[in-house]
Scaffold this motif. Structure first.
Motif, mmCIF file in Angstrom:
data_model
loop_
_atom_site.group_PDB
_atom_site.id
_atom_site.type_symbol
_atom_site.label_atom_id
_atom_site.label_comp_id
_atom_site.label_asym_id
_atom_site.label_seq_id
_atom_site.Cartn_x
_atom_site.Cartn_y
_atom_site.Cartn_z
ATOM 1 N N VAL A 114 44.367 45.175 40.121
ATOM 2 C CA VAL A 114 44.939 44.914 38.925
ATOM 3 C C VAL A 114 44.739 43.648 38.178
ATOM 4 O O VAL A 114 44.616 43.538 37.074
ATOM 5 C CB VAL A 114 46.528 45.060 39.081
ATOM 6 C CG1 VAL A 114 47.098 43.961 39.329
ATOM 7 C CG2 VAL A 114 47.034 45.282 37.401
ATOM 8 N N ASP A 115 44.103 42.726 38.999
ATOM 9 C CA ASP A 115 43.831 41.394 38.476
ATOM 10 C C ASP A 115 42.307 41.046 37.986
ATOM 11 O O ASP A 115 41.795 39.935 38.057
ATOM 12 C CB ASP A 115 44.353 40.403 39.428
ATOM 13 C CG ASP A 115 43.797 40.194 40.634
ATOM 14 O OD1 ASP A 115 42.973 41.101 41.019
ATOM 15 O OD2 ASP A 115 44.184 39.083 41.291
ATOM 16 N N GLN A 116 41.617 42.271 37.925
ATOM 17 C CA GLN A 116 40.167 41.906 37.500
ATOM 18 C C GLN A 116 39.801 42.419 36.281
ATOM 19 O O GLN A 116 39.346 43.615 36.199
ATOM 20 C CB GLN A 116 39.283 42.478 38.673
ATOM 21 C CG GLN A 116 39.541 41.659 40.023
ATOM 22 C CD GLN A 116 38.562 42.165 40.968
ATOM 23 O OE1 GLN A 116 38.292 43.413 41.272
ATOM 24 N NE2 GLN A 116 37.923 41.368 41.880
ATOM 25 N N PRO A 117 40.303 42.149 35.060
ATOM 26 C CA PRO A 117 40.080 42.709 33.769
ATOM 27 C C PRO A 117 38.687 42.770 33.408
ATOM 28 O O PRO A 117 38.367 43.495 32.544
ATOM 29 C CB PRO A 117 40.997 41.811 32.825
ATOM 30 C CG PRO A 117 41.079 40.275 33.565
ATOM 31 C CD PRO A 117 41.123 40.823 35.138
ATOM 32 N N GLY A 118 38.058 42.271 33.778
ATOM 33 C CA GLY A 118 36.437 42.037 33.713
ATOM 34 C C GLY A 118 35.527 43.202 34.252
ATOM 35 O O GLY A 118 34.444 43.452 33.681
ATOM 36 N N ILE A 119 36.344 43.970 35.051
ATOM 37 C CA ILE A 119 35.686 45.403 35.633
ATOM 38 C C ILE A 119 36.109 46.358 34.947
ATOM 39 O O ILE A 119 37.311 46.619 34.833
ATOM 40 C CB ILE A 119 36.148 45.419 37.066
ATOM 41 C CG1 ILE A 119 35.372 44.136 37.905
ATOM 42 C CG2 ILE A 119 35.246 46.737 37.334
ATOM 43 C CD1 ILE A 119 35.958 44.227 39.411
ATOM 44 N N GLY A 120 35.138 47.206 34.066
ATOM 45 C CA GLY A 120 35.436 48.140 33.147
ATOM 46 C C GLY A 120 35.044 49.551 33.689
ATOM 47 O O GLY A 120 34.598 49.611 34.807
ATOM 48 N N ASP A 188 25.454 43.365 36.121
ATOM 49 C CA ASP A 188 25.072 43.667 34.856
ATOM 50 C C ASP A 188 26.110 44.485 33.761
ATOM 51 O O ASP A 188 26.030 44.179 32.504
ATOM 52 C CB ASP A 188 23.727 44.488 34.964
ATOM 53 C CG ASP A 188 23.866 45.950 35.178
ATOM 54 O OD1 ASP A 188 24.648 45.991 36.382
ATOM 55 O OD2 ASP A 188 23.300 46.720 34.679
ATOM 56 N N VAL A 189 27.143 44.744 34.326
ATOM 57 C CA VAL A 189 28.163 45.509 33.535
ATOM 58 C C VAL A 189 29.514 45.059 33.561
ATOM 59 O O VAL A 189 30.497 45.451 33.063
ATOM 60 C CB VAL A 189 27.970 46.958 33.648
ATOM 61 C CG1 VAL A 189 26.739 47.544 33.116
ATOM 62 C CG2 VAL A 189 28.327 47.441 35.077
ATOM 63 N N ALA A 190 29.959 44.205 34.520
ATOM 64 C CA ALA A 190 31.056 43.699 34.880
ATOM 65 C C ALA A 190 31.244 42.237 35.457
ATOM 66 O O ALA A 190 30.228 41.766 36.080
ATOM 67 C CB ALA A 190 31.804 44.649 36.019
ATOM 68 N N ASP A 191 32.398 41.547 35.398
ATOM 69 C CA ASP A 191 32.835 40.464 35.602
ATOM 70 C C ASP A 191 33.867 40.538 36.771
ATOM 71 O O ASP A 191 34.672 40.769 36.553
ATOM 72 C CB ASP A 191 32.954 39.564 34.609
ATOM 73 C CG ASP A 191 33.514 38.007 35.167
ATOM 74 O OD1 ASP A 191 33.633 37.775 36.350
ATOM 75 O OD2 ASP A 191 33.744 37.170 34.196
ATOM 76 N N PRO A 192 33.714 40.276 38.004
ATOM 77 C CA PRO A 192 34.623 40.465 39.122
ATOM 78 C C PRO A 192 35.568 39.451 39.132
ATOM 79 O O PRO A 192 36.655 39.518 40.135
ATOM 80 C CB PRO A 192 33.783 40.712 40.428
ATOM 81 C CG PRO A 192 32.680 39.742 40.183
ATOM 82 C CD PRO A 192 32.493 39.848 38.493
ATOM 83 N N ALA A 193 35.666 38.391 38.320
ATOM 84 C CA ALA A 193 36.660 37.104 38.595
ATOM 85 C C ALA A 193 38.070 37.608 38.616
ATOM 86 O O ALA A 193 38.493 38.385 37.723
ATOM 87 C CB ALA A 193 36.603 36.248 37.473
ATOM 88 N N ASP A 194 38.953 37.124 39.645
ATOM 89 C CA ASP A 194 40.348 37.223 39.473
ATOM 90 C C ASP A 194 41.005 36.451 38.520
ATOM 91 O O ASP A 194 40.892 35.559 37.984
ATOM 92 C CB ASP A 194 40.919 37.149 40.720
ATOM 93 C CG ASP A 194 39.969 37.968 41.982
ATOM 94 O OD1 ASP A 194 39.741 39.253 41.814
ATOM 95 O OD2 ASP A 194 39.851 37.502 42.958
ATOM 96 N N VAL A 195 42.295 37.001 38.130
ATOM 97 C CA VAL A 195 43.206 36.032 37.551
ATOM 98 C C VAL A 195 44.371 35.641 38.578
ATOM 99 O O VAL A 195 45.183 36.499 38.835
ATOM 100 C CB VAL A 195 44.013 36.938 36.317
ATOM 101 C CG1 VAL A 195 45.010 36.183 35.746
ATOM 102 C CG2 VAL A 195 42.896 37.349 35.439
#
Length: 206
Positions: A114-120, A188-195
């Motif tokens: 749930v805490d990876q909003p950069g993954i679409g 190239d399509v997502a950022d896996p950084a956590d919150v």
């Protein structure tokens, strides 16, 4: 035809959203209830999974502030599961979700955090495309580094559940079965950084 599966559609993949975290490093703010685009973050994650091609009945594992999540988040069509041992880490939430899958008709489970909003949806769709059989084992990668989402074919569920401990989730199982793991590049399509910390809240859109 009613009651019959369209085999041409390929393997059926159930989404398993882990949303039980209590946000300890966020001052005890449950991650599922963090605001993103004006709504609880858990709603965003469910929408990403559905738009990415997962079966609509997303299984959402709740833990911290589960009652508040049920009250505040609009999650129609989702299967809400509660992990009473959520404080023990991600592994217990993964086990909670996997226990509910046998008998569901799913050939594989796509595990999402749930805490990876950069993954679409684009990354979800790429990993889903790796689902070919109940023996599939795949994961998104970012610059060659394994991340989420993770795709677990049905034949792996019991082994993953047995190996899940603490905050490792499926990590140990995937490491042991690295030779069978397909990495799907999504950098190239997502950022896996956590919150995870207050400094990470900038990753969310008010």
């Amino acid at each position: 035809m009613d009651g019959m599966e369209d085999v041409s559609a390929g393997p059926r993949v159930a989404a398993l959203l882990l949303a039980a975290g209590g946000g300890r490093r966020l001052g005890g703010r449950p991650k599922a209830l963090l605001r993103h685009h004006g709504r609880p973050l858990v709603e965003h994650a469910v929408r990403v999974l559905r738009e990415g091609g997962c079966l609509p009945a997303v299984r959402v594992v709740l833990g911290a502030a589960a009652a508040e999540v049920r009250e505040q988040a609009e999650l129609p069509g989702c299967v809400l599961l509660e992990n009473p041992d959520w404080a023990r880490g991600m592994g217990s939430s993964l086990r909670t979700g996997l226990r509910e899958l046998p008998g569901s008709g799913a050939d594989a489970a796509l595990v999402f955090l749930v805490d990876q909003p950069g993954i679409g949806p684009e990354a979800v769709a790429r990993v889903l495309a790796a689902a070919r059989s109940p023996g599939t084992l795949a994961a998104a990668s970012y610059g060659g580094r394994r991340g989420h989402p993770v795709l677990l074919g049905r034949t792996h569920w019991a082994g993953v559940a047995a190996a899940a401990a603490g905050d490792h989730g499926a990590r140990d199982y995937l490491r042991t079965h690295a030779a069978r793991l397909e990495l799907v590049e999504c950098g190239d399509v997502a950022d896996p950084a956590d919150v995870d910390t207050p400094g990470d809240l900038s990753r969310l859109t008010p």
